[in-house]
Design an enzyme around this catalytic site. Structure first.
Site, PDB file in Angstrom:
ATOM      1  CD  GLU A 122     -13.351   1.096  35.829  1.00  0.00           C
ATOM      2  OE1 GLU A 122     -12.324   1.234  35.139  1.00  0.00           O
ATOM      3  OE2 GLU A 122     -14.262   0.325  35.547  1.00  0.00           O
ATOM      4  CD  GLU A 302      -6.591  -0.575  30.198  1.00  0.00           C
ATOM      5  OE1 GLU A 302      -7.613   0.130  30.326  1.00  0.00           O
ATOM      6  OE2 GLU A 302      -6.460  -1.683  30.748  1.00  0.00           O
TER       7      GLU A 302
HETATM    8  N1  PHE Z   1     -11.004  -0.519  33.816  1.00  0.00           N
HETATM    9  C1  PHE Z   1      -9.695  -1.064  33.967  1.00  0.00           C
HETATM   10  C2  PHE Z   1      -9.532  -2.019  32.808  1.00  0.00           C
HETATM   11  O1  PHE Z   1      -9.931  -2.956  32.534  1.00  0.00           O
HETATM   12  C3  PHE Z   1      -9.459  -1.871  35.178  1.00  0.00           C
HETATM   13  C4  PHE Z   1      -9.463  -1.104  36.446  1.00  0.00           C
HETATM   14  C5  PHE Z   1     -10.557  -1.145  37.275  1.00  0.00           C
HETATM   15  C6  PHE Z   1      -8.378  -0.336  36.793  1.00  0.00           C
HETATM   16  C7  PHE Z   1     -10.576  -0.452  38.445  1.00  0.00           C
HETATM   17  C8  PHE Z   1      -8.382   0.348  37.964  1.00  0.00           C
HETATM   18  C9  PHE Z   1      -9.485   0.299  38.802  1.00  0.00           C
HETATM   19  O2  PHE Z   1      -9.149  -1.958  31.903  1.00  0.00           O
HETATM   20 ZN    ZN Z   2     -10.992  -2.962  30.807  1.00  0.00          ZN
END
Ligand code: PHE
Ligand code: ZN
Length: 861
Positions: A122, A302
């Site tokens: 991500e 998470e």
């Molecule tokens: N999606 C993750 C979270 O909130 C955050 C994240 C974004 C981690 C981008 C890594 C890179 O929980």
């Molecule tokens: Zn998140």
């Protein structure tokens, strides 16, 4: 390094990909510097969308081969990927690329951390692994085969369920092989792979329908003793999501991996969450109560993404708040249920004001759902996350608990398996409740913090009228603001302090609006914006006596705390502006609250707090004053002295009555006692030269007590010996050493902050490529308001030096830390000039990353 020409992407330009993927098979042949990735993908045309070339993302890939239906195919290299001429019919794609994990210091894609392999995809990291439509609306089933011959990687994990594992050490050169299959279609950003020498803390969970799930937290050998708390948090989260949202886990296994090098807190990859080790590893000796609480919340966060993010994902990155706002909201609900709800609410509001308000009131202000961006990594912000969560809280307040549940059930039923939008989200609320949310939707598109001004009128016939005006200042790209739907929770107290009207929700929808409450024999005192029912600035003309009354009597715990907060804020503001002494209304009220043993210690500890110096600078700026960091610092210290003096009789009692004995437990109750005792200790230490703190330091058998004592000693200027002992004791523990680095800066005198920081950057353990260590030092530097803004501007220059150095190595963390400068326009002309010179210097770096250049240009405005 990236090319410099930034492209801006717009929400309104969304177009679907044009093909559908049935399944994806990936083979990884791991090698530290030359990993081979073979992809086999079945594509078929999306017959509704036929007007575009076949485009796959790809970045930093060494291309080896590509075939369509078994035949070599020519690729056209275009910006950010490749195009190819493919049949207008289903086809099999097969490609091989080579990547270099060891060289990947940006920590995006496949990289190495302490000789283990891990991934971060991500938002757009998968394109650094192979050619792929790296966009969240392309969902597919993945099967992953991992092979390793070059090294000892006994553990090799990916998403979904493990199908096969073979470790053959009898034959030299025989590969380790592991195969994972994820039955749930997912976007590429949820892909993950981990391989290395790891050990597991294992457990099991039986789901509501009786399915047995294997749970594991994977860590480096030596960290096994730091997993138990995280595992309990995981099981609590799984149970809570079943109980409260009816959501069950959907795979046979759930794995969490701790890595030391990570840009963010943690990542919700399907069935294989990857955590910054600071957000999962915990033990009483090495972690504070605050760490435990944060870890519990992040594990929950998470885990909750499994439904809000993974099963239902985002159509495009503009919809990021769809998963993040909702998941933050859910983790906040979880924390409120596990611990104290009022304490949790106050903590969330403190964080919102500290991080989101400055963002929303400065050059980086953007809507909860942004409409354009250059680098999506720059939009993982407090606005998307925390304000996004507040918007959901408001929605729930407006429709009520039962309707909220109904809407969420419909959301899961209707959109399971979808890549959805904010429109989809609001539609389920409209359909479930029959309510028109057209105006409410402005919360997603309008940026800035609304200011709500309230005035009161009393008429002798027993009617109290509240008149509200709402107004939002212009923000970048948005000159005109429309009125928003603002739920304002209000209760009324009679002059004796009894509640005469329970909390009800007033709905502001217009620029100005009045509400009357009749039938009162005496003029009631309103308690407005209870529970902080909307993320706004409330302007209420209230004298100290009235605030003290609410501090003593409000039945709403948030507003009771808020009354004390406003008293201390006003006292600080007059001390800064007029040099006024700290007023006794506040100190008397505070004393009464602290004496009240019926109040939760954690809540009383919050009562002892005061606005941060940076918050005060923001308030001064809003009120038309130029903040002087040194005066703010002096007044803040004077406030602490005034509290130490006024509460002198009470502090030893608070300290001693709240000592916790026996085996350390990180639960809310003992943690609250420690928080109150340590808040008392901080004030006591102002008068006793650190004697009591030194005693506590010597006796401490957990990090909460040890660190609190050390902080007091550093403040008292008598902690040199303990500081050295601390380093000696913990030099082998990275997470504790991060604290050691930060602490010295946080507790330095303003004039010593730069020198202390510089000295620490020369320490042999200042491993600046590790984001946690970089943040421990540079984050502390910018958090020290009076030190960072100390006259002369040395701190600005030092931070800029390090941002320039980090950028080529890790653009994402660099860009995030540029936010230190976002408040620059608050300050006087000399400071503005000095900061602006540093911003120019950063912007002028050759090859500056797109991440950093977007941030700098937005901050410059
Ligand atoms: N999606 C993750 C979270 O909130 C955050 C994240 C974004 C981690 C981008 C890594 C890179 O929980
Ligand atoms: Zn998140």
């Amino acid at each position: 390094m990236r090319d410099a020409a930034p492209t801006t992407i717009y929400l309104q330009d969304y177009k679907p990909f044009g093909w559908i993927i049935d399944d994806v098979h990936l083979t990884f042949r791991l090698h530290p510097t030359a990993t081979r990735v073979i992809s086999r993908i079945r594509f078929r045309p999306d017959y509704d969308v036929t007007d575009r070339p076949f485009f796959l993302h790809g970045e930093d890939l060494k291309h080896i081969s590509a075939k369509v239906d078994g035949h070599d195919i020519e690729l056209r290299h275009v910006d950010g990927g490749i195009e190819a001429d493919v049949p207008h019919a289903p086809f099999n794609w097969e490609a091989e690329v080579e990547i270099n994990p060891e060289a990947n210091t940006a920590l995006e894609g496949l990289y190495r951390s302490n000789s283990m392999y891990c991934t971060q995809c991500e938002a757009e990291g998968f394109r650094k692994i192979t050619w792929y439509p790296d966009r969240p609306d392309v969902m597919a089933q993945f099967t992953v085969r991992i092979e390793s011959t070059a090294e000892h990687t006994p553990v090799m994990l990916s998403n979904g369920n493990g199908l096969f594992y073979q470790q053959d050490q009898t034959q030299p050169g025989a590969p380790n092989v592991s195969i994972y299959q994820d039955p749930w279609p997912k976007p590429a950003y949820l892909f993950a792979l981990v391989a290395g020498d790891l050990v597991a803390h294992e457990d099991r969970f039986a789901t509501m329908s009786g399915k047995d799930v294997s749970l594991a937290i994977w860590v480096r050998p030596g960290d096994e003793h730091k997993c138990a708390f995280g595992m309990e948090a995981l099981k609590k989260s799984m149970k809570w999501d079943e109980d409260v949202y009816g959501r069950e886990y959907d795979l046979d296994e759930f794995n969490i991996v701790a890595v030391d090098d990570f840009n963010m807190g943690a990542m919700e990859n399907k069935g294989l969450n990857i955590f910054n080790s600071s957000c999962v590893l915990a033990s009483p000796e090495t972690s504070t109560d605050g760490n435990f609480e944060r870890i519990e919340a992040i594990i929950a966060h998470e885990y909750f993404h499994n439904w809000t993010g993974n099963r239902i994902t985002c159509r495009d990155w503009f919809q990021l708040c769809l998963k993040e706002g909702l998941t933050v909201y859910r983790d906040q609900q979880f924390t409120a249920d596990m611990r104290s709800a009022p304490v949790a609410r106050i903590s969330n509001v403190l964080a919102l004001r500290a991080r989101q308000f400055p963002e929303d009131q400065g050059p980086l202000s953007h809507p909860v759902r942004p409409e354009s961006f250059q680098e999506i990594n720059n939009f993982y912000t407090a606005t998307v996350y925390e304000k996004g969560a507040e918007v959901i809280g408001m929605l729930k307040t407006l429709v009520g608990d039962a309707n909220y549940s109904k809407a969420l059930d419909l959301y899961f039923e209707r959109h399971d398996g979808d890549a959805a939008t904010i429109e989809d989200w609001l539609q389920v609320f409209e359909d479930a409740t029959g309510r028109d949310l057209g105006q409410f939707k402005r919360w997603y598109s309008q940026s800035g913090t609304p200011k709500v001004t309230v005035s009161e009128a009393w008429s002798e016939d027993g009617t109290l009228t509240l008149t509200f005006r709402q107004e939002t200042a212009p923000t970048p790209g948005q000159e005109q603001k429309e009125p928003q739907v603002i739920p304002v929770n209000v209760g009324l107290l009679n002059p004796n302090g009894d509640e005469v009207m329970e909390t009800r929700t007033l709905e502001l929808t217009e620029a100005e609006q009045s509400f009357s409450f009749s039938g009162h024999s005496a003029r009631p005192v309103p308690s407005i914006l209870r529970g902080f029912s909307a993320p706004v600035i409330l302007e209420q003309n209230m004298d100290n006596a009235r605030r003290a009354f609410l501090l003593a009597h409000d039945t709403d715990p948030f507003n009771r705390w808020e009354a004390g907060r406003m008293l201390s804020r006003d006292a600080l503001m007059s001390a800064i502006i007029d040099g006024a002494a700290i007023n006794s209304d506040y100190l008397d009220g505070l004393k009464a609250v602290l004496r009240d043993d019926t109040l939760d210690p954690a809540y009383r500890a919050l009562m002892l707090g005061q606005p941060t110096q940076s918050e005060l600078a923001g308030l001064l700026h809003q009120a038309g004053h130029t903040p002087d960091p040194s005066r703010i610092h002096t007044a803040s210290e004077a406030m602490r002295d005034a509290k130490a003096t006024a509460l002198a009789d009470l502090l030893p009692t608070l300290y001693h009555d709240n000592q916790v004995s026996g085996t350390f437990s990180p639960e809310a109750e003992p943690a609250g006692k420690r928080a109150l005792a340590n808040a008392a200790l901080a004030l006591i230490s102002r008068g006793d030269g650190g004697t009591l703190a030194a005693e506590q330091y010597d006796q401490a058998d957990n990090m909460t007590q040890q660190l609190a004592a050390l902080s007091c000693l550093l403040d008292a200027g008598t902690g040199a010996q303990q500081l050295a002992a601390f380093e000696n004791q913990w030099s082998q523990d990275r997470l504790v050493m991060d604290k050691w680095f930060s602490l010295q800066i946080i507790h330095a005198n303003p004039e010593d902050v730069v020198e202390t920081t510089r000295r620490l950057t020369h320490h042999m353990d200042f491993d600046w490529k590790n984001p946690n260590r970089f943040r421990a030092v540079m984050g502390a530097l910018q958090m020290h308001h009076a030190g960072f803004h100390h006259e002369g501007g040395d701190a600005y220059e030092l931070l800029a030096d390090w941002l320039i150095r980090l950028d080529p190595v890790n653009p994402q963390t660099t860009a995030r830390m540029c936010t230190a400068f976002q408040t620059w326009r608050r300050y006087d002309a000399p400071r503005q000039e000095m900061i602006s010179a540093q911003l120019d210097r950063i912007a002028a770096q050759e090859g500056l990353s797109g991440d950093a250049s977007e941030m700098i240009s937005r901050i410059r405005g």
